[in-house]
Structures are given as structure tokens and as C-alpha cells.
Design an enzyme around this catalytic site. Structure first.
Site, PDB file in Angstrom:
ATOM      1  N   LYS A 187      -5.705-100.558   9.888  1.00 27.37           N
ATOM      2  CA  LYS A 187      -5.028 -99.952  11.039  1.00 27.37           C
ATOM      3  C   LYS A 187      -3.916-100.868  11.575  1.00 27.37           C
ATOM      4  O   LYS A 187      -3.829-102.035  11.212  1.00 27.37           O
ATOM      5  CB  LYS A 187      -6.065 -99.604  12.117  1.00 27.37           C
TER       6      LYS A 187
HETATM    7  C1  PLP Z   1     -10.150 -95.052  10.756  1.00 25.16           C
HETATM    8  C2  PLP Z   1     -10.408 -93.785  11.473  1.00 25.16           C
HETATM    9  C3  PLP Z   1     -11.539 -93.576  12.285  1.00 25.16           C
HETATM   10  C4  PLP Z   1     -12.679 -94.530  12.322  1.00 25.16           C
HETATM   11  O1  PLP Z   1     -12.335 -95.795  12.699  1.00 25.16           O
HETATM   12  P1  PLP Z   1     -13.411 -96.978  12.446  1.00 25.16           P
HETATM   13  O2  PLP Z   1     -12.924 -98.062  13.341  1.00 25.16           O
HETATM   14  O3  PLP Z   1     -13.339 -97.303  10.997  1.00 25.16           O
HETATM   15  O4  PLP Z   1     -14.732 -96.442  12.851  1.00 25.16           O
HETATM   16  C5  PLP Z   1     -11.633 -92.428  13.024  1.00 25.16           C
HETATM   17  N1  PLP Z   1     -10.693 -91.479  12.967  1.00 25.16           N
HETATM   18  C6  PLP Z   1      -9.590 -91.620  12.182  1.00 25.16           C
HETATM   19  C7  PLP Z   1      -8.562 -90.533  12.191  1.00 25.16           C
HETATM   20  C8  PLP Z   1      -9.447 -92.759  11.397  1.00 25.16           C
HETATM   21  O5  PLP Z   1      -8.386 -92.883  10.594  1.00 25.16           O
END
Ligand code: PLP
Length: 383
Positions: A187
Site C-alpha cells: 500500500k
Molecule cells: C489491502 C486491502 C484490504 C485489506 O487490508 P489489510 O491491511 O491487508 O487487511 C481491504 N480492502 C482493500 C480494497 C484492499 O486492497
């Protein structure tokens, strides 16, 4: 399979000596679990977003979304509207809470939830909507927040892609009642695994903090003059979703670099938009600020996506699919869902492709990716 050293991956964290030094400091301090480093990270995220916010650091965005549902008391008998174009997490947290997922079609220009379609899905059992700011481009929040006010629904923003995104000049995180960010390794702000719940509601934040750690109220001793600070009470059933200091230390450094990293992401996106031929782009209205977690393109109907992915890989370039819509997965098909109920998402399901995007990509690499894509898709404008 190990990648060749010059392979260009789809995503890569951007980090250096500052992250290593912050992590080393926590390791040497001996305080590895939740503590002052985590509090400082929460405060820094609040300051970076705006005034009057509360933040609760958790060990994933998924955990934060789940805690938001629990904090609102959403469970069996309730329905929650979720866009079909998203990652598994957005819908599965609803199922974990025992509520019913109601999938919603998307806007073809943004891949975000279609507010008009969401309005048609509301029933007396609907309790919440979880909009996803796809790829870092904001959902149209005004109609969604209006809808929520009119029908008394909770809005829980899945901002996993949207750290640094603005909607009409306002930061995502300051728009609705609850926003959850992800700090997963790929991210925009990365610390391995991690997430942050942000809300203007102090009592809600306190409840989510309690739920994030076994329903334990560590402030209980304040209420009893005779109690020592060690005193705590388990006041309800909670979970084990707290963030530790190691992740928070990396997160704090990443936050300091977020604007710079997101600016670089936007520069790369601009090169893609200038140089790519024979593909279509999704919306990037300058009234908002796109954080470009992903750079997605729409392929022509006569181009085989698998072929493009294989050809890119052969040329040492990673790519990805975000997402196969939830209603096309067996788990949701088994529930008897009809793909024709999601005409937009179904039509786009085999045409959307994500290209590499991370701050450390060089202009030279981006140009090479463009040339490879252009050659592969034939370079003709499509429609
Ligand atoms: C990455 C992601 C999540 C989950 O995030 P985590 O921190 O890995 O739990 C939820 N929604 C979307 C759209 C994502 O891309």
C-alpha cells in the site's frame, strides 16, 4: 519462483535507512508491543489528515473494518452494502460479523460503488455501506453520505488504497463517520501488516480500542480513586487486533514520506497517461486528488488480458488484476448470485489490468513498460 534482479514488480515498498533506524531503535528499547510509539503514530496520522480526529492503530485494515461493524452492533439479520469490485476483505468482514453481504455494481469510469445502484439495494435490514476508494480515487461521497443520512445507515470507508486521497479538496479520513486505512506491504504507506481506524467520534474510537484488545478497559482505574494504575477490567468480548511498536515505527517514517511518495506515484501515472496507446484510462478529475495506489487500464474487448499479462512477464514486467469482482467467485456464486445483476462489473471483469506503480520506478522503466504494452495491445485506439 525467484524473480530476476531486473524484473519490474507490480508493487514494491519504498523505504531506506530511516525506516531501518526507527525499527532498530524500537528493537533496542525493549518495548516491542503496543505502547508510546504506537500512540505517536496514531497522533501523527490524525494530524496529517485534519482537525478533531481520533485514530486506533490495528494490525490490519481488515481487522479495522471488522471492528467498525462490531462497534456499530452490526450482526445477524443485518445487511451491509459492499461494491462487488473489491478485495475479499471488504465483504468477508461482514460475513464474520454474521451479517449479510449485499453486493453492488460500480461506476464504469471510476470502478467505485455506484451510489444510484446502492440506493436501489437499501431494504429495512440495511445497516451500513462500505465504499472502497478504488486504486486511490475517491468514491462520490456526497450522494453516499446523503443516502446514509436519509436511511440511517453507517458508512465505513474502506480506504485501503486511499492514504493521501482527497475528495473535493478534503482528505479521505475526514469525510465520513469511520475510515479504515491499510499499511499492508504494497500500500502507499506500508509497514508490512497494519491498519488505522480514523473517526471524529471519540466514544466510538474508545470502543474500538477496547474491542481491539479483548474488550479490556485500561482506563478503568481512573474511575476508582482507590485503584492503582495496573487495574483493568474486561467489560465485553473483544479481539486481539492491536498494532505493535515495530510496525508503528516503520509507519511513522513512511508517513513523513507519504506526500513525496504519492507525488511520485502521480508523476508516473501522468507518464502512463501520455505514453500508453490502445488502452483506456479511468477517471482522474482534478477536483479530487488521486493517490494512485494502483494504475489500472481498460483493455479493448478484443485483447486477451491473459496474453498481455504473459507477454509483460516474458519481458520482465509484473502486472496484476484488481479485481475479479466478488460476484464471479465461487463463494459468492454458490449463494446464487446472478452476474447480470452487475452489468458494469461483469462487462469489465476481464478487461482491467494494473501496471507497475511504486515510487522507486524510474522514468526509463515506465517508458519501457509503456512500449511493451503498446506493442502487445497493437497500439490502436479501441471502443
Ligand atoms: C489491502 C486491502 C484490504 C485489506 O487490508 P489489510 O491491511 O491487508 O487487511 C481491504 N480492502 C482493500 C480494497 C484492499 O486492497
Amino acid at each position: 519462483m525467484a524473480s530476476k534482479p531486473d524484473f519490474i514488480p507490480l508493487a514494491r515498498p519504498s523505504a531506506g535507512e530511516a525506516e531501518i533506524a526507527a525499527l532498530a531503535e524500537v528493537i533496542r528499547s525493549g518495548w516491542w508491543t503496543t505502547g508510546p510509539t504506537v500512540t505517536r503514530f496514531e497522533e501523527a496520522v490524525c494530524r496529517s489528515l485534519g482537525e478533531g480526529l481520533n485514530a486506533v492503530a490495528v494490525n490490519s485494515c481488515t481487522a479495522g473494518l471488522f471492528l467498525s461493524l462490531k462497534a456499530f452492533g452490526i450482526g445477524p439479520g443485518d445487511q451491509v452494502i459492499v461494491p462487488t469490485w473489491t478485495f475479499a476483505a471488504t465483504a468477508q468482514v461482514v460475513e464474520w460479523a454474521g451479517a449479510e453481504v449485499v453486493l453492488c455494481d460500480i461506476d464504469p469510469d471510476t470502478l467505485n460503488i455506484d451510489p444510484a445502484q446502492a440506493a436501489r439495494l437499501i431494504t429495512p435490514a440495511t445497516r451500513a455501506i462500505i465504499p472502497v476508494h478504488m486504486a486511490g480515487y475517491p468514491c462520490d461521497m456526497d450522494p453516499l453520505l446523503d443516502l446514509a443520512r436519509t436511511h440511517g445507515l453507517h458508512v465505513i470507508e474502506d480506504a485501503a488504497h486511499a492514504m493521501g486521497t482527497r475528495y473535493k479538496g478534503k482528505n479521505v479520513g475526514t469525510l465520513g463517520p469511520v475510515t479504515v486505512f491499510s499499511f499492508y506491504a504494497t500500500k502507499n504507506l506500508a509497514c508490512g501488516e497494519g491498519g488505522m481506524i480514523v473517526t471524529p467520534d471519540e466514544a466510538l474510537a474508545a470502543k474500538m480500542r477496547r474491542l481491539s484488545y479483548f474488550g479490556i478497559d485500561k482506563e478503568a482505574w481512573h474511575r476508582y480513586p482507590e485503584r492503582e494504575p495496573w487495574y483493568y477490567e474486561i467489560v465485553e468480548l473483544g479481539y486481539k487486533f492491536n498494532m505493535d511498536s515495530l510496525h508503528a515505527a516503520i509507519g511513522q517514517v513512511q508517513l513523513q514520506g507519504l506526500d513525496r511518495m504519492n507525488t511520485r506515484r502521480r508523476e508516473i501515472a501522468a507518464i502512463y497517461r501520455r505514453r500508453l496507446e490502445g488502452v483506456d484510462f479511468f477517471a482522474d478529475d482534478p477536483a479530487h486528488l488521486h493517490s494512485y495506489h494502483l494504475f489500472a487500464v481498460r483493455l479493448c474487448a478484443d485483447v486477451r488480458r491473459d496474453h498481455v499479462i504473459a507477454e509483460l512477464r516474458r519481458c520482465g514486467i509484473g502486472s496484476g488484476v484488481h479485481y475479479v469482482p466478488l460476484h464471479l467467485h465461487p463463494h459468492y456464486q454458490n449463494g446464487g448470485i446472478d452476474p447480470s445483476a452487475f452489468p458494469v462489473a461483469t462487462a469489465l471483469s476481464d478487461r482491467v489490468l494494473s501496471l507497475p506503480l511504486y515510487p522507486d520506478l524510474t522514468d526509463f522503466q515506465v517508458a519501457a513498460i509503456c512500449d511493451t504494452v503498446n506493442r502487445t495491445v497493437g497500439g490502436n485506439a479501441c471502443h
